[in-house]
Design a protein around this motif. Structure first.
Motif, PDB file in Angstrom:
ATOM      1  N   LEU A  18      34.868  21.753  77.429  1.00  0.00           N
ATOM      2  CA  LEU A  18      35.184  21.798  75.996  1.00  0.00           C
ATOM      3  C   LEU A  18      35.551  23.209  75.542  1.00  0.00           C
ATOM      4  CD1 LEU A  18      32.444  19.382  74.653  1.00  0.00           C
ATOM      5  CD2 LEU A  18      34.899  18.927  74.830  1.00  0.00           C
ATOM      6  N   LYS A  19      35.107  24.195  76.293  1.00  0.00           N
ATOM      7  CA  LYS A  19      35.459  25.585  75.996  1.00  0.00           C
ATOM      8  C   LYS A  19      36.779  25.990  76.645  1.00  0.00           C
ATOM      9  CE  LYS A  19      30.758  27.230  75.280  1.00  0.00           C
ATOM     10  NZ  LYS A  19      29.668  28.090  75.800  1.00  0.00           N
ATOM     11  N   GLY A  20      37.375  25.067  77.416  1.00  0.00           N
ATOM     12  CA  GLY A  20      38.694  25.313  77.989  1.00  0.00           C
ATOM     13  C   GLY A  20      38.717  25.789  79.426  1.00  0.00           C
ATOM     14  N   HIS A  21      37.584  25.758  80.103  1.00  0.00           N
ATOM     15  CA  HIS A  21      37.546  26.201  81.494  1.00  0.00           C
ATOM     16  C   HIS A  21      38.224  25.183  82.413  1.00  0.00           C
ATOM     17  CE1 HIS A  21      34.752  29.683  81.404  1.00  0.00           C
ATOM     18  NE2 HIS A  21      34.283  29.083  80.313  1.00  0.00           N
ATOM     19  N   SER A  22      38.914  25.692  83.414  1.00  0.00           N
ATOM     20  CA  SER A  22      39.463  24.847  84.472  1.00  0.00           C
ATOM     21  C   SER A  22      38.389  24.649  85.530  1.00  0.00           C
ATOM     22  CB  SER A  22      40.673  25.528  85.101  1.00  0.00           C
ATOM     23  OG  SER A  22      40.258  26.725  85.766  1.00  0.00           O
ATOM     24  N   ALA A  23      38.639  23.752  86.479  1.00  0.00           N
ATOM     25  CA  ALA A  23      37.684  23.534  87.576  1.00  0.00           C
ATOM     26  C   ALA A  23      37.495  24.828  88.368  1.00  0.00           C
ATOM     27  CB  ALA A  23      38.161  22.412  88.486  1.00  0.00           C
ATOM     28  N   LYS A  24      38.573  25.542  88.572  1.00  0.00           N
ATOM     29  CA  LYS A  24      38.505  26.799  89.320  1.00  0.00           C
ATOM     30  C   LYS A  24      37.673  27.835  88.567  1.00  0.00           C
ATOM     31  CE  LYS A  24      41.554  30.029  91.709  1.00  0.00           C
ATOM     32  NZ  LYS A  24      42.951  30.359  91.998  1.00  0.00           N
ATOM     33  N   SER A  25      37.866  27.916  87.271  1.00  0.00           N
ATOM     34  CA  SER A  25      37.117  28.860  86.443  1.00  0.00           C
ATOM     35  C   SER A  25      35.637  28.492  86.397  1.00  0.00           C
ATOM     36  CB  SER A  25      37.704  28.872  85.027  1.00  0.00           C
ATOM     37  OG  SER A  25      36.908  29.627  84.156  1.00  0.00           O
ATOM     38  N   MET A  26      35.346  27.196  86.245  1.00  0.00           N
ATOM     39  CA  MET A  26      33.954  26.748  86.234  1.00  0.00           C
ATOM     40  C   MET A  26      33.282  27.074  87.553  1.00  0.00           C
ATOM     41  SD  MET A  26      33.955  23.089  84.258  1.00  0.00           S
ATOM     42  CE  MET A  26      35.406  22.394  85.005  1.00  0.00           C
ATOM     43  N   ALA A  27      33.988  26.852  88.642  1.00  0.00           N
ATOM     44  CA  ALA A  27      33.436  27.123  89.969  1.00  0.00           C
ATOM     45  C   ALA A  27      33.071  28.599  90.105  1.00  0.00           C
ATOM     46  CB  ALA A  27      34.452  26.723  91.038  1.00  0.00           C
ATOM     47  N   VAL A  29      32.369  30.791  87.704  1.00  0.00           N
ATOM     48  CA  VAL A  29      31.247  31.130  86.820  1.00  0.00           C
ATOM     49  C   VAL A  29      29.926  30.570  87.348  1.00  0.00           C
ATOM     50  CG1 VAL A  29      30.288  30.733  84.509  1.00  0.00           C
ATOM     51  CG2 VAL A  29      32.699  31.331  84.759  1.00  0.00           C
ATOM     52  N   LEU A  30      29.961  29.346  87.871  1.00  0.00           N
ATOM     53  CA  LEU A  30      28.737  28.675  88.315  1.00  0.00           C
ATOM     54  C   LEU A  30      28.383  28.963  89.765  1.00  0.00           C
ATOM     55  CD1 LEU A  30      29.338  25.203  86.627  1.00  0.00           C
ATOM     56  CD2 LEU A  30      27.848  27.058  85.828  1.00  0.00           C
ATOM     57  N   GLY A  31      29.276  29.611  90.487  1.00  0.00           N
ATOM     58  CA  GLY A  31      29.011  29.918  91.888  1.00  0.00           C
ATOM     59  C   GLY A  31      29.059  28.701  92.786  1.00  0.00           C
ATOM     60  N   ILE A  32      29.970  27.769  92.474  1.00  0.00           N
ATOM     61  CA  ILE A  32      30.151  26.568  93.280  1.00  0.00           C
ATOM     62  C   ILE A  32      31.611  26.508  93.726  1.00  0.00           C
ATOM     63  CG2 ILE A  32      28.279  25.287  92.162  1.00  0.00           C
ATOM     64  CD1 ILE A  32      30.366  23.856  90.443  1.00  0.00           C
ATOM     65  N   GLU A  33      31.929  25.580  94.602  1.00  0.00           N
ATOM     66  CA  GLU A  33      33.309  25.389  95.053  1.00  0.00           C
ATOM     67  C   GLU A  33      34.109  24.657  93.975  1.00  0.00           C
ATOM     68  OE1 GLU A  33      34.712  26.462  97.898  1.00  0.00           O
ATOM     69  OE2 GLU A  33      32.819  27.436  98.439  1.00  0.00           O
ATOM     70  N   ALA A  34      35.402  24.936  93.915  1.00  0.00           N
ATOM     71  CA  ALA A  34      36.268  24.268  92.944  1.00  0.00           C
ATOM     72  C   ALA A  34      36.250  22.754  93.160  1.00  0.00           C
ATOM     73  CB  ALA A  34      37.686  24.805  93.035  1.00  0.00           C
ATOM     74  N   GLY A  35      36.170  22.319  94.409  1.00  0.00           N
ATOM     75  CA  GLY A  35      36.101  20.888  94.702  1.00  0.00           C
ATOM     76  C   GLY A  35      34.837  20.249  94.139  1.00  0.00           C
ATOM     77  N   THR A  36      33.742  20.999  94.166  1.00  0.00           N
ATOM     78  CA  THR A  36      32.485  20.499  93.600  1.00  0.00           C
ATOM     79  C   THR A  36      32.616  20.345  92.090  1.00  0.00           C
ATOM     80  OG1 THR A  36      31.235  21.569  95.355  1.00  0.00           O
ATOM     81  CG2 THR A  36      30.004  20.942  93.378  1.00  0.00           C
ATOM     82  N   ALA A  37      33.246  21.315  91.440  1.00  0.00           N
ATOM     83  CA  ALA A  37      33.476  21.223  89.995  1.00  0.00           C
ATOM     84  C   ALA A  37      34.357  20.018  89.678  1.00  0.00           C
ATOM     85  CB  ALA A  37      34.106  22.510  89.478  1.00  0.00           C
TER      86      ALA A  37
END
Length: 64
Positions: A18-27, A29-37
């Motif tokens: 909702l804040k506009g993050h992409s899966a790559k950006s979330m990954a 920030v959260l320290g996870i893989e983009a695929g996991t996001a």
């Protein structure tokens, strides 16, 4: 938005979406893989019975 339906991590992902993050950006920030996001997003969509981020925004706006 959907009390009891989403895990804490999924709720965190929704907030970031909702804040506009992409899966790559979330990954990053959260320290996870983009695929996991992306998997979290897919699970969220299934649990909320939606098919797009636009529907997620619409659902959010309707709860305000």
């Amino acid at each position: 938005m959907a009390p009891g339906k989403l895990t804490d991590r999924e709720a965190e992902i929704v907030e970031m979406m909702l804040k506009g993050h992409s899966a790559k950006s979330m990954a990053r920030v959260l320290g996870i893989e983009a695929g996991t996001a992306a998997n979290h997003k897919r699970n969220i969509y299934a649990k909320l019975d939606i098919h797009s981020q636009a529907q997620l925004f619409d659902m959010f706006l309707r709860t305000l």
